[in-house]
Design a protein around this motif. Structure first.
Motif, PDB file in Angstrom:
ATOM      1  N   TYR A   1      -9.287   6.119 -14.131  1.00 34.74           N
ATOM      2  CA  TYR A   1      -8.971   6.030 -12.698  1.00 34.74           C
ATOM      3  C   TYR A   1     -10.209   5.790 -11.837  1.00 34.74           C
TER       4      TYR A   1
ATOM      5  N   ILE B   1      -6.240  11.407  -5.540  1.00 32.28           N
ATOM      6  CA  ILE B   1      -5.374  11.415  -6.720  1.00 32.28           C
ATOM      7  C   ILE B   1      -5.757  12.638  -7.544  1.00 32.28           C
TER       8      ILE B   1
ATOM      9  N   ILE C   1      -9.955   8.457  -3.062  1.00 29.44           N
ATOM     10  CA  ILE C   1      -9.922   7.021  -2.823  1.00 29.44           C
ATOM     11  C   ILE C   1      -9.972   6.804  -1.311  1.00 29.44           C
ATOM     12  N   GLU C   2      -9.752   5.563  -0.903  1.00 32.51           N
ATOM     13  CA  GLU C   2     -10.058   5.203   0.485  1.00 32.51           C
ATOM     14  C   GLU C   2      -9.287   6.042   1.501  1.00 32.51           C
ATOM     15  N   ASN C   3      -8.003   6.254   1.278  1.00 29.99           N
ATOM     16  CA  ASN C   3      -7.197   6.918   2.310  1.00 29.99           C
ATOM     17  C   ASN C   3      -6.492   8.178   1.845  1.00 29.99           C
ATOM     18  N   THR C   4      -6.735   8.610   0.590  1.00 30.03           N
ATOM     19  CA  THR C   4      -6.122   9.848   0.106  1.00 30.03           C
ATOM     20  C   THR C   4      -6.834  10.260  -1.174  1.00 30.03           C
TER      21      THR C   4
ATOM     22  N   THR D   1     -10.815   2.039 -12.443  1.00 36.02           N
ATOM     23  CA  THR D   1      -9.764   1.134 -11.963  1.00 36.02           C
ATOM     24  C   THR D   1      -9.633   1.164 -10.449  1.00 36.02           C
ATOM     25  N   LEU D   2      -9.732   2.351  -9.870  1.00 34.58           N
ATOM     26  CA  LEU D   2      -9.511   2.494  -8.424  1.00 34.58           C
ATOM     27  C   LEU D   2     -10.818   2.591  -7.638  1.00 34.58           C
TER      28      LEU D   2
END
Lengths: 102, 102
Positions: free
Chosen positions: B20, B45, B40-43, B23-24
């Motif tokens: 992850y 995982i 990540i950019e807006n939340t 990939t992200l």
């Protein structure tokens, strides 16, 4: 990478929209008989029928095609579904061309 | 309402973090043997073991206690897990008190 939406499976779109709009204070961005897209503060929630889509996360990527052949949608976006190595479904979503650079 | 994280079940945290992050293009906010939190950019995982947590979405709510009895976590946050009427698991997460109003 930016999360575009999470897609949840629900058996019937109308009551699910009602529940999620009330519970999350969400705004309806789109709704028909087969799915709905609800906007919340920092992302969106898609409510889908299990016969149409698996539960998944969708990430925005300008290079979505590197994950597989893209399917173009009515709104001009295009996407591909892939499986992570652990059994989760991920959609990579290429935004619609905006013409902003013309 | 704001999505704090999506939690995905994976069989082993270390390879899932590696996949992850790559990939992200995610950043590791926390990792131990039982779970990890990736920004990540807006939340975020969360990668969790199925023996510990079900797959779920976690939303931030200052009134999380209205959904049930809260469990306080080591970082000062507190939360409760509920089921939507359609079989999906939702966590309502009350942020840690910051003392900012002292």
């Amino acid at each position: 990478m930016r999360l575009h939406h999470i897609a949840l499976c629900v058996p019937d779109i109308v009551p699910a929209v009602k529940w999620y709009v009330e519970t999350l204070n969400a705004d309806i961005a789109f709704q028909d008989e087969t799915w709905a897209l609800l906007d919340i503060e920092n992302t969106s929630i898609a409510l889908v029928l299990p016969s149409q889509h698996p539960p998944h996360m969708a990430f925005e990527s300008l290079e979505a095609e590197k994950y597989g052949d893209l399917t173009t949608h009515r709104d001009g976006t295009a996407s591909v579904y892939v499986q992570d190595p652990f059994g989760n479904t991920i959609e990579f979503l290429k935004p619609a061309a905006t013409g902003a650079t013309l």
